[in-house]
Design a protein around this motif. Structure first.
Motif, short mmCIF file in Angstrom:
data_model
loop_
_atom_site.label_atom_id
_atom_site.label_comp_id
_atom_site.label_asym_id
_atom_site.label_seq_id
_atom_site.Cartn_x
_atom_site.Cartn_y
_atom_site.Cartn_z
N ASN A 20 0.83 -1.21 0.00
CA ASN A 20 0.00 0.00 0.00
C ASN A 20 0.87 1.26 0.00
OD1 ASN A 20 -2.41 -1.38 -0.03
ND2 ASN A 20 -2.74 -1.26 2.18
N LEU A 21 1.99 1.20 0.71
CA LEU A 21 2.87 2.36 0.79
C LEU A 21 3.50 2.66 -0.56
CD1 LEU A 21 4.35 4.53 2.49
CD2 LEU A 21 6.12 2.82 2.93
N ILE A 22 4.08 1.65 -1.20
CA ILE A 22 4.79 1.92 -2.45
C ILE A 22 3.84 2.21 -3.61
CG2 ILE A 22 6.81 0.59 -1.75
CD1 ILE A 22 5.88 -1.68 -3.48
N LYS A 23 2.57 1.86 -3.47
CA LYS A 23 1.59 2.17 -4.52
C LYS A 23 0.87 3.49 -4.30
CE LYS A 23 0.53 -2.70 -5.57
NZ LYS A 23 -0.49 -3.77 -5.49
N LYS A 24 1.13 4.12 -3.13
CA LYS A 24 0.41 5.35 -2.79
C LYS A 24 0.74 6.47 -3.78
CE LYS A 24 0.05 6.61 1.53
NZ LYS A 24 0.40 7.17 2.87
N LYS A 25 -0.28 7.12 -4.28
CA LYS A 25 -0.10 8.22 -5.21
C LYS A 25 0.19 9.51 -4.45
CE LYS A 25 -2.48 10.53 -9.06
NZ LYS A 25 -1.37 10.37 -10.02
N ASN A 26 1.22 10.21 -4.85
CA ASN A 26 1.56 11.48 -4.21
C ASN A 26 0.71 12.61 -4.81
OD1 ASN A 26 2.93 13.12 -2.40
ND2 ASN A 26 4.95 12.40 -3.03
N LYS A 27 0.65 13.71 -4.12
CA LYS A 27 -0.12 14.85 -4.63
C LYS A 27 0.49 16.15 -4.15
CE LYS A 27 -3.46 14.34 -0.83
NZ LYS A 27 -4.88 14.16 -0.48
N LYS A 28 0.22 17.19 -4.92
CA LYS A 28 0.75 18.51 -4.60
C LYS A 28 0.16 19.00 -3.29
CE LYS A 28 -0.57 22.14 -6.98
NZ LYS A 28 -0.74 23.11 -8.09
N ALA A 106 13.70 3.35 -8.73
CA ALA A 106 13.26 3.96 -9.98
C ALA A 106 11.76 4.20 -9.98
CB ALA A 106 13.64 3.08 -11.17
N SER A 107 11.34 5.26 -10.70
CA SER A 107 9.91 5.63 -10.78
C SER A 107 9.65 6.32 -12.11
CB SER A 107 9.54 6.56 -9.62
OG SER A 107 8.33 7.25 -9.86
N LYS A 108 8.49 6.04 -12.70
CA LYS A 108 8.11 6.74 -13.93
C LYS A 108 7.69 8.18 -13.65
CE LYS A 108 6.63 2.72 -16.66
NZ LYS A 108 5.50 2.06 -17.37
N THR A 109 7.00 8.39 -12.54
CA THR A 109 6.48 9.72 -12.24
C THR A 109 7.54 10.63 -11.61
OG1 THR A 109 5.75 9.20 -9.98
CG2 THR A 109 4.23 8.69 -11.79
N GLY A 110 8.47 10.04 -10.88
CA GLY A 110 9.48 10.83 -10.19
C GLY A 110 9.04 11.37 -8.84
N ILE A 111 7.76 11.17 -8.49
CA ILE A 111 7.26 11.68 -7.21
C ILE A 111 6.61 10.59 -6.36
CG2 ILE A 111 6.92 14.04 -8.03
CD1 ILE A 111 3.90 13.38 -8.25
N ASP A 112 6.43 9.41 -6.91
CA ASP A 112 5.83 8.32 -6.13
C ASP A 112 6.12 6.98 -6.81
OD1 ASP A 112 4.06 8.32 -8.31
OD2 ASP A 112 2.47 9.33 -7.20
N LYS A 113 5.70 5.89 -6.13
CA LYS A 113 5.79 4.53 -6.66
C LYS A 113 7.22 4.13 -7.04
CE LYS A 113 1.02 4.91 -8.21
NZ LYS A 113 0.06 4.87 -9.34
N PHE A 114 8.19 4.54 -6.24
CA PHE A 114 9.58 4.14 -6.45
C PHE A 114 9.75 2.67 -6.07
CE2 PHE A 114 10.50 8.67 -6.60
CZ PHE A 114 11.55 8.72 -7.52
N ILE A 115 10.44 1.93 -6.92
CA ILE A 115 10.74 0.52 -6.68
C ILE A 115 12.26 0.34 -6.62
CG2 ILE A 115 10.50 -1.85 -7.52
CD1 ILE A 115 7.86 -0.60 -6.69
N PHE A 116 12.73 -0.32 -5.58
CA PHE A 116 14.16 -0.56 -5.43
C PHE A 116 14.62 -1.73 -6.30
CE2 PHE A 116 13.53 1.98 -1.63
CZ PHE A 116 14.73 2.69 -1.54
N GLN A 117 15.87 -1.63 -6.76
CA GLN A 117 16.50 -2.78 -7.40
C GLN A 117 16.54 -3.94 -6.41
OE1 GLN A 117 20.39 -1.60 -8.77
NE2 GLN A 117 19.61 -0.47 -10.53
N ALA A 118 16.75 -5.15 -6.94
CA ALA A 118 16.69 -6.35 -6.09
C ALA A 118 17.70 -6.31 -4.95
CB ALA A 118 16.91 -7.59 -6.95
N LEU A 119 18.88 -5.71 -5.20
CA LEU A 119 19.94 -5.70 -4.20
C LEU A 119 20.51 -4.30 -4.04
CD1 LEU A 119 21.92 -8.89 -5.33
CD2 LEU A 119 20.35 -8.73 -3.38
N PRO A 120 21.03 -3.99 -2.85
CA PRO A 120 21.75 -2.72 -2.68
C PRO A 120 23.00 -2.69 -3.56
CG PRO A 120 21.30 -3.77 -0.56
CD PRO A 120 21.00 -4.78 -1.62
N VAL A 121 23.57 -1.50 -3.73
CA VAL A 121 24.81 -1.35 -4.49
C VAL A 121 25.97 -1.91 -3.67
CG1 VAL A 121 26.43 0.30 -5.50
CG2 VAL A 121 23.95 0.67 -5.73
N LYS A 122 26.72 -2.81 -4.27
CA LYS A 122 27.93 -3.32 -3.63
C LYS A 122 29.12 -2.62 -4.27
CE LYS A 122 30.48 -7.53 -2.43
NZ LYS A 122 30.76 -7.05 -1.06
#
Length: 406
Positions: A20-28, A106-122
């Protein structure tokens, strides 16, 4: 068996809450207006956005109480770049152990729905391992690479016995094409004993790589460091900056009297290189960090051509509280093809936000907002001049009447 059922019930709740958190739509945020940029109601990233598998041991046999094993304290100062139609952030993620690492979302909108890569940067290590790394700036360079410029921290080898707080900060460099595979280069060498807040310019200058630096004598205090520096070097794989020219100085009784530093890599506009930097002043409640803007010449990026007085963005409301309160800090911004600019800023070393503006708005802001007059009397004259101009506007009187208080 009863405990196992409870384990999966708790896990189901965690998954539901996280989705629910990562799908939440942001708003102005309509309660905020200054005509320069828009704030948003929700942070774009927090510690709760980190995937559950990064924090919990999800094996019932080894973790029957579903305890968080490797907790996350904060997600904040993030570099930013446009890649494959998405905004990608190289986030600073801090664990409960105080160690920071980088993770790409990464996110298409740039303001919400960011999805992390599978692993942190090593990160690949240098011969002297990083004790801590943080605040990566991402620069999409004209040489074809995306560079990550970050602070690498190690314990001061000259610290007296028993002193576990003294540290040395230097600038690390990695490069990539895809934000997945990273090549580690040599740390930057400069005349200063310590470096933080180093930023790579997106283009070659006179055939050389250009950096914005912040020379300092101590891990915390800038000492003799005068402000934001500018330096050139021939090689990026073994970067040696021999001369640092201060292009944006600290100044008494301003928002940058204690220290200042480069923030996001500069954004190229039709009239100059736009910088979003941070300024720091000391108060009775501790250091206050704000963001300010200035513009550098397109052909000579070491020459400042416009700088409004005061701050561009300061912590507001809930942004003022967190691990290090009363702080905003930026490491990244992106400009979309339509001219929209998204500035990513962290509040109080805890969470990440997005401010939305445009190239036209920012150029209007830097050129037409008065510069700091540096003396109270002159600042009052600036304000009186604005008031009298507004009072004389016939359109305002006609529209709102003589009794309107403005």
């Amino acid at each position: 068996m009863k405990n196992k059922k409870q384990f999966f019930r708790n896990l189901e709740k965690l998954i539901h809450r996280h989705n629910n958190l990562i799908k939440k739509k942001n708003k102005k945020d309509d309660s905020w207006y200054n005509g320069v940029f828009d704030r948003h109601v929700y942070p774009v990233l927090t510690r709760d956005h980190i995937p559950l598998s990064w924090r919990f041991d999800l094996d019932y046999k080894s973790n029957p109480y579903l305890q968080e094993r490797l907790g996350i304290n904060a997600v904040f100062n993030s570099g930013a770049v446009l890649l494959n139609g998405k905004v990608c952030l190289a986030c600073r993620v801090e664990g409960l152990d105080r160690k920071s690492f980088f993770a790409v979302a990464a996110s298409k909108t740039g303001i919400d729905k960011f999805i992390f890569q599978a692993l942190p940067v090593k990160l690949p290590e240098r011969p002297s391992p990083d004790v801590n790394v943080y605040d990566m700036r991402l620069t999409e360079h004209s040489d074809g690479y995306i560079y990550g410029i970050f602070c690498t921290e190690r314990k001061d080898p000259d610290a007296p016995a028993g002193d576990t707080s003294r540290a040395v900060a230097q600038c690390g460099i990695v490069r990539t094409h895809d934000l997945v595979s990273w090549e580690r280069l040599a740390d930057i060498k400069t005349p200063a004993s310590q470096q933080r807040n180093v930023v790579l310019h997106p283009e070659l200058v006179n055939g050389q790589y250009a950096f914005y630096t912040r020379p300092q004598d101590d891990f915390i205090d800038t000492g003799s460091g005068g402000g934001i520096g500018f330096g050139l070097c021939d090689s990026i794989t073994n970067a040696v900056i021999k001369n640092e020219k201060i292009i944006n100085r600290r100044f008494y009784h301003t928002i940058k009297e204690t220290k200042n530093g480069a923030g996001a890599p500069p954004v190229k506009t039709e009239k100059g290189w736009l910088h979003i930097a941070h300024g720091v002043r000391n108060t009775a409640a501790g250091m206050r960090y704000v963001l300010y803007a200035f513009l550098c010449d397109l052909s000579d990026p070491s020459r400042v051509i416009a700088e409004p007085g005061g701050y561009f963005l300061a912590p507001l409301g809930r942004e003022r509280t967190g691990d290090v309160s009363n702080v905003v800090f930026s490491c990244g911004a992106v400009k979309r093809p339509n001219g929209e600019i998204i500035i990513y800023y962290a509040s109080s070393d805890t969470r990440l936000h997005a401010a939305i503006t445009s190239e036209k708005k920012m150029l209007d802001y830097v050129f037409n907002t008065p510069a700091d007059a540096h003396f109270t009397g002159l600042c009052v004259e600036q304000r009186i001049s604005l008031i009298k101009k507004n009072q004389a506007l016939p359109e305002i009187k006609k529209k709102f009447g003589k009794k309107c208080i403005i």
